[in-house]
Motif scaffolding. Structure first.
Motif, PDB file in Angstrom:
ATOM      1  N   VAL A  59      12.728   5.677  13.536  1.00 36.32           N
ATOM      2  CA  VAL A  59      11.439   6.366  13.950  1.00 36.32           C
ATOM      3  C   VAL A  59      10.540   5.141  13.974  1.00 36.32           C
ATOM      4  O   VAL A  59      10.461   4.255  13.007  1.00 36.32           O
ATOM      5  CB  VAL A  59      11.117   7.332  12.917  1.00 36.32           C
ATOM      6  CG1 VAL A  59       9.754   7.838  13.177  1.00 36.32           C
ATOM      7  CG2 VAL A  59      12.079   8.398  12.696  1.00 36.32           C
ATOM      8  N   ALA A  60       9.738   5.131  15.175  1.00 37.26           N
ATOM      9  CA  ALA A  60       8.505   4.188  15.153  1.00 37.26           C
ATOM     10  C   ALA A  60       7.269   4.896  14.712  1.00 37.26           C
ATOM     11  O   ALA A  60       6.812   5.930  15.443  1.00 37.26           O
ATOM     12  CB  ALA A  60       8.469   3.645  16.577  1.00 37.26           C
ATOM     13  N   LEU A  61       6.639   4.538  13.514  1.00 32.35           N
ATOM     14  CA  LEU A  61       5.591   5.457  13.038  1.00 32.35           C
ATOM     15  C   LEU A  61       4.122   4.392  13.016  1.00 32.35           C
ATOM     16  O   LEU A  61       4.354   3.383  12.592  1.00 32.35           O
ATOM     17  CB  LEU A  61       5.976   5.667  11.580  1.00 32.35           C
ATOM     18  CG  LEU A  61       5.052   6.795  11.039  1.00 32.35           C
ATOM     19  CD1 LEU A  61       5.032   7.962  11.799  1.00 32.35           C
ATOM     20  CD2 LEU A  61       5.216   6.731   9.492  1.00 32.35           C
ATOM     21  N   PRO A  62       3.151   5.096  13.345  1.00 33.77           N
ATOM     22  CA  PRO A  62       1.908   4.253  13.243  1.00 33.77           C
ATOM     23  C   PRO A  62       1.627   4.000  11.950  1.00 33.77           C
ATOM     24  O   PRO A  62       1.822   4.661  10.764  1.00 33.77           O
ATOM     25  CB  PRO A  62       1.014   5.275  13.816  1.00 33.77           C
ATOM     26  CG  PRO A  62       1.639   6.105  14.646  1.00 33.77           C
ATOM     27  CD  PRO A  62       2.917   6.218  13.961  1.00 33.77           C
ATOM     28  N   CYS A  63       0.869   2.794  11.542  1.00 36.44           N
ATOM     29  CA  CYS A  63       0.588   2.325  10.258  1.00 36.44           C
ATOM     30  C   CYS A  63      -0.538   1.673  10.228  1.00 36.44           C
ATOM     31  O   CYS A  63      -0.605   0.340   9.784  1.00 36.44           O
ATOM     32  CB  CYS A  63       1.590   1.141   9.646  1.00 36.44           C
ATOM     33  SG  CYS A  63       1.654   0.961   7.833  1.00 36.44           S
TER      34      CYS A  63
ATOM     35  N   LEU B  17       0.791  -1.228   0.075  1.00 37.71           N
ATOM     36  CA  LEU B  17      -0.061  -0.018   0.052  1.00 37.71           C
ATOM     37  C   LEU B  17       0.801   0.998  -0.095  1.00 37.71           C
ATOM     38  O   LEU B  17       0.395   2.390  -0.512  1.00 37.71           O
ATOM     39  CB  LEU B  17      -0.973   0.021   1.043  1.00 37.71           C
ATOM     40  CG  LEU B  17      -2.074  -1.025   1.214  1.00 37.71           C
ATOM     41  CD1 LEU B  17      -2.735  -1.011   2.638  1.00 37.71           C
ATOM     42  CD2 LEU B  17      -2.955  -1.025   0.002  1.00 37.71           C
ATOM     43  N   PHE B  18       2.002   1.131   0.207  1.00 33.73           N
ATOM     44  CA  PHE B  18       2.961   2.333   0.406  1.00 33.73           C
ATOM     45  C   PHE B  18       4.112   2.480  -0.457  1.00 33.73           C
ATOM     46  O   PHE B  18       4.854   3.125  -0.707  1.00 33.73           O
ATOM     47  CB  PHE B  18       3.461   2.595   1.909  1.00 33.73           C
ATOM     48  CG  PHE B  18       4.204   1.842   2.665  1.00 33.73           C
ATOM     49  CD1 PHE B  18       5.404   1.327   2.159  1.00 33.73           C
ATOM     50  CD2 PHE B  18       3.760   1.200   3.705  1.00 33.73           C
ATOM     51  CE1 PHE B  18       6.256   0.515   2.758  1.00 33.73           C
ATOM     52  CE2 PHE B  18       4.514   0.476   4.419  1.00 33.73           C
ATOM     53  CZ  PHE B  18       6.137  -0.132   4.168  1.00 33.73           C
TER      54      PHE B  18
ATOM     55  N   ILE C 269       6.303  10.574   5.118  1.00 29.44           N
ATOM     56  CA  ILE C 269       5.296   9.214   4.952  1.00 29.44           C
ATOM     57  C   ILE C 269       4.278   9.575   5.920  1.00 29.44           C
ATOM     58  O   ILE C 269       3.236   9.008   5.407  1.00 29.44           O
ATOM     59  CB  ILE C 269       6.430   8.187   5.524  1.00 29.44           C
ATOM     60  CG1 ILE C 269       7.420   8.150   4.678  1.00 29.44           C
ATOM     61  CG2 ILE C 269       5.774   6.836   5.870  1.00 29.44           C
ATOM     62  CD1 ILE C 269       8.514   7.090   5.126  1.00 29.44           C
ATOM     63  N   GLU C 270       4.339   9.971   6.829  1.00 28.69           N
ATOM     64  CA  GLU C 270       3.052  10.275   7.948  1.00 28.69           C
ATOM     65  C   GLU C 270       2.240  10.864   7.141  1.00 28.69           C
ATOM     66  O   GLU C 270       0.888  10.857   7.222  1.00 28.69           O
ATOM     67  CB  GLU C 270       3.510  11.002   9.129  1.00 28.69           C
ATOM     68  CG  GLU C 270       2.302  11.198  10.373  1.00 28.69           C
ATOM     69  CD  GLU C 270       3.042  12.261  11.309  1.00 28.69           C
ATOM     70  OE1 GLU C 270       2.776  11.709  12.504  1.00 28.69           O
ATOM     71  OE2 GLU C 270       3.565  12.955  11.079  1.00 28.69           O
ATOM     72  N   ARG C 271       2.452  12.087   6.444  1.00 32.94           N
ATOM     73  CA  ARG C 271       1.521  12.944   5.755  1.00 32.94           C
ATOM     74  C   ARG C 271       0.834  12.195   4.694  1.00 32.94           C
ATOM     75  O   ARG C 271      -0.472  12.225   4.604  1.00 32.94           O
ATOM     76  CB  ARG C 271       2.219  13.953   5.253  1.00 32.94           C
ATOM     77  CG  ARG C 271       2.377  15.164   6.021  1.00 32.94           C
ATOM     78  CD  ARG C 271       3.439  16.178   5.353  1.00 32.94           C
ATOM     79  NE  ARG C 271       3.618  17.193   6.325  1.00 32.94           N
ATOM     80  CZ  ARG C 271       4.627  18.298   6.244  1.00 32.94           C
ATOM     81  NH1 ARG C 271       5.286  18.318   5.053  1.00 32.94           N
ATOM     82  NH2 ARG C 271       4.979  19.237   7.051  1.00 32.94           N
ATOM     83  N   ALA C 272       1.726  11.097   4.005  1.00 34.16           N
ATOM     84  CA  ALA C 272       1.140  10.379   2.919  1.00 34.16           C
ATOM     85  C   ALA C 272       0.130   9.356   3.658  1.00 34.16           C
ATOM     86  O   ALA C 272      -1.073   8.875   3.160  1.00 34.16           O
ATOM     87  CB  ALA C 272       2.096   9.721   2.000  1.00 34.16           C
ATOM     88  N   PHE C 273       0.456   8.741   4.597  1.00 34.37           N
ATOM     89  CA  PHE C 273      -0.461   7.621   5.391  1.00 34.37           C
ATOM     90  C   PHE C 273      -1.669   8.379   5.820  1.00 34.37           C
ATOM     91  O   PHE C 273      -2.630   7.474   5.805  1.00 34.37           O
ATOM     92  CB  PHE C 273       0.348   7.071   6.588  1.00 34.37           C
ATOM     93  CG  PHE C 273       1.474   6.225   6.257  1.00 34.37           C
ATOM     94  CD1 PHE C 273       2.039   5.919   4.961  1.00 34.37           C
ATOM     95  CD2 PHE C 273       2.114   5.473   7.126  1.00 34.37           C
ATOM     96  CE1 PHE C 273       2.694   4.971   4.622  1.00 34.37           C
ATOM     97  CE2 PHE C 273       3.091   4.705   7.092  1.00 34.37           C
ATOM     98  CZ  PHE C 273       3.556   4.351   5.765  1.00 34.37           C
TER      99      PHE C 273
ATOM    100  N   THR D 168      -3.465  10.279   4.509  1.00 35.19           N
ATOM    101  CA  THR D 168      -4.629  10.271   3.125  1.00 35.19           C
ATOM    102  C   THR D 168      -4.952   8.977   2.893  1.00 35.19           C
ATOM    103  O   THR D 168      -5.788   8.771   1.879  1.00 35.19           O
ATOM    104  CB  THR D 168      -3.961  10.884   1.982  1.00 35.19           C
ATOM    105  OG1 THR D 168      -2.795  10.413   1.439  1.00 35.19           O
ATOM    106  CG2 THR D 168      -3.388  12.484   2.554  1.00 35.19           C
ATOM    107  N   ARG D 169      -4.390   7.797   3.401  1.00 40.13           N
ATOM    108  CA  ARG D 169      -4.989   6.349   3.049  1.00 40.13           C
ATOM    109  C   ARG D 169      -5.239   5.667   4.339  1.00 40.13           C
ATOM    110  O   ARG D 169      -4.586   5.211   5.361  1.00 40.13           O
ATOM    111  CB  ARG D 169      -3.563   5.656   2.604  1.00 40.13           C
ATOM    112  CG  ARG D 169      -2.930   6.530   1.368  1.00 40.13           C
ATOM    113  CD  ARG D 169      -1.750   5.721   0.597  1.00 40.13           C
ATOM    114  NE  ARG D 169      -1.339   6.453  -0.456  1.00 40.13           N
ATOM    115  CZ  ARG D 169      -0.325   6.013  -1.447  1.00 40.13           C
ATOM    116  NH1 ARG D 169       0.044   4.809  -1.207  1.00 40.13           N
ATOM    117  NH2 ARG D 169      -0.063   6.921  -2.276  1.00 40.13           N
TER     118      ARG D 169
END
Length: 479
Positions: A421-425, A287-288, A455-459, A461-462
């Motif tokens: 970085v630990a990022l929510p997905c 998806l990314f 990446i966070e900004r793109a996520f 929107t999805r």
């Protein structure tokens, strides 16, 4: 109407600076949120209400007088209960220190105050940070805001849970084998493990060891970067510290993801990972992947990371808790005792080999970045489990050799010394938060944060990739 405590730290700091909100008003809002939802999850374990209100009133006066304001001016900050805070109970989650009131601030807490932050709360942690499950004999267990009977992981579980529930805009964490990153993944918030030495520490007994670091936690990458800009500095008290420009971390530079080449790995080539978590990660990669110039599957060569980390971790517990164990073993909880027992089993030859293996691992890891910009992998190997269980004992039916082997995805990267970085997905197969680790180049802290921000900004929107938010009404918050 959105409560102040739900707004980003960046927005709140801007509103304080423009006199649109008062630090007193913000503090009261955070305290009200704690009163409403903390009984359900037990993330905040000590408060300094009187001291914080005094500090908030002074912060308000400084704004009205037009004084120069620090990057955290007027923001209520939670401090993990592994850091001493002057006048505010600090226990390290241990019955040995259940009544300890420090007369000093540890260096990270001091940096928060110096930047204008208001230290008002301590967040829960397992005893001496051991166990990767936030429960201890002093305060009990912390629940996950998405499922209070499940763990927020650890050892920064109190900070992660408090942030997810909107009890504070920012909080500190620390990370040796994943203590900051796994809670971030389990609670749907952002955590950053910096390059060792970027945030200097005066509390690490093994000052030359790169394993343990302090790091910022927030609900967004920008918020975590704001806190980092207040914590990053050169300080001779830490032998790993080096000259840095704190302003390079906030605001972050813009990154064009379409120019980046990434590698993805579902298990770093060595870590046990639940099959369903593998499937979730594979789906998310699909998806990314289009966000980047290219995406390839590649495992780093981490060698015998299990043994290497076990030995190096044991050194920290031997240095920090052996004397306590000799005096108070009956008061120590199982994870601490297990670490100390393991430490006694290692020989000098084991320690020498582990240090040599870490150096080889580090050098091999550099080659990985010769033709990629980022490495992405899952943060946690299993979905959040009941906090009544100390830890998973098996993954995919295979018994784990050590109690902490379930966090191999994070401690494998600890050994490299690279920023992560630990990022929510989105959410996992059980409807609970799922997170990824984004690994950058050596000392490329600002660059990996900038990439994570894009990446966070793109996520966002999805829908399947966006940060999940807990149901606060289920935790006791009334509209």
């Amino acid at each position: 109407m959105t409560s102040l405590s739900d707004r980003s730290a960046v927005d709140l700091r801007r509103l304080i600076g423009t006199k649109e909100i008062s630090p007193v008003e913000l503090l009261d809002d955070c305290l009200a949120r704690i009163e409403a939802v903390n009984p359900a999850i037990n993330a905040v374990v000590a408060l300094d209400v009187e001291g914080a209100r005094t500090a908030a009133r002074e912060a308000e006066r400084q704004v009205l007088r037009g004084e120069a304001l620090g990057p955290l001016h007027g923001l209520p900050i939670g401090i993990k209960d592994l850091s001493e805070t002057k006048g505010l109970r600090t226990t390290w989650g241990s019955l040995i220190y259940k009544d300890h009131i420090p007369n000093r601030d540890e260096s990270t807490a001091a940096a928060v105050r110096a930047a204008g932050g208001i230290i008002f709360a301590k967040t829960n942690t397992p005893e001496f940070g051991a166990g990767a499950n936030t429960r201890n004999g002093v305060y009990g267990a912390t629940g996950n805001p998405f499922a209070p009977d499940r763990t927020p992981a650890g050892s920064s579980g109190g900070s992660a849970a408090a942030l997810a529930a909107g009890m504070m805009p920012l909080a500190t964490g620390s990370d040796m084998g994943g203590s900051l990153r796994t809670p971030a993944a389990y609670c749907g918030i952002v955590g950053f493990r910096p390059t060792p030495g970027l945030i200097p520490s005066d509390k690490r007994l093994l000052g030359y060891s790169p394993l343990s670091v302090d790091g910022p936690m927030g609900r967004s990458v920008a918020d975590a970067a704001l806190l980092l800009s207040a914590l990053a500095r050169e300080d001779s008290v830490d032998p790993l510290s080096w000259p840095v420009d704190p302003k390079s971390f906030f605001p972050l530079p813009e990154i064009d993801l379409a120019r980046l080449k990434i590698a993805v790995s579902e298990d770093l080539g060595f870590a046990p990972v639940d099959d369903e978590i593998r499937a979730v990660f594979t789906e998310r990669c699909g998806l990314f992947a289009d966000l980047f110039q290219s995406s390839v599957e590649r495992d780093p060569e981490l060698g015998d990371a299990h043994r290497t980390f076990a030995v190096l971790r044991a050194e920290s517990f031997e240095a920090g808790q052996r004397t306590l164990a000799e005096r108070h073993r009956d008061l120590l909880q199982p994870p601490v005792r297990a670490n100390l027992d393991q430490a006694q089993s290692f020989t000098l030859a084991d320690h020498a080999k582990a240090h040599a293996e870490q150096t080889k691992l580090y050098r091999r890891f550099q080659y990985l970045f010769e033709d990629i910009d980022l490495l992405i992998c899952p943060t946690a190997a299993v979905s959040p489990f009941p906090h009544a269980e100390w830890h998973p004992t098996a993954i995919n039916g295979e018994p784990l050799e050590h109690y902490f082997q379930w966090i191999a995805l994070t401690y494998g990267l600890t050994l490299t010394g690279h920023p992560v970085v630990a990022l929510p997905c989105g959410i996992d197969h059980k409807g609970l938060p799922f997170g990824i680790q984004i690994v950058g180049k050596r000392r490329g802290d600002a660059q990996v944060l900038a990439a994570a921000l894009a990446i966070e900004r793109a996520f966002a929107t999805r829908p399947k990739l966006a940060r999940p938010v807990p149901d606060l009404a289920a935790l006791g918050l009334r509209s």
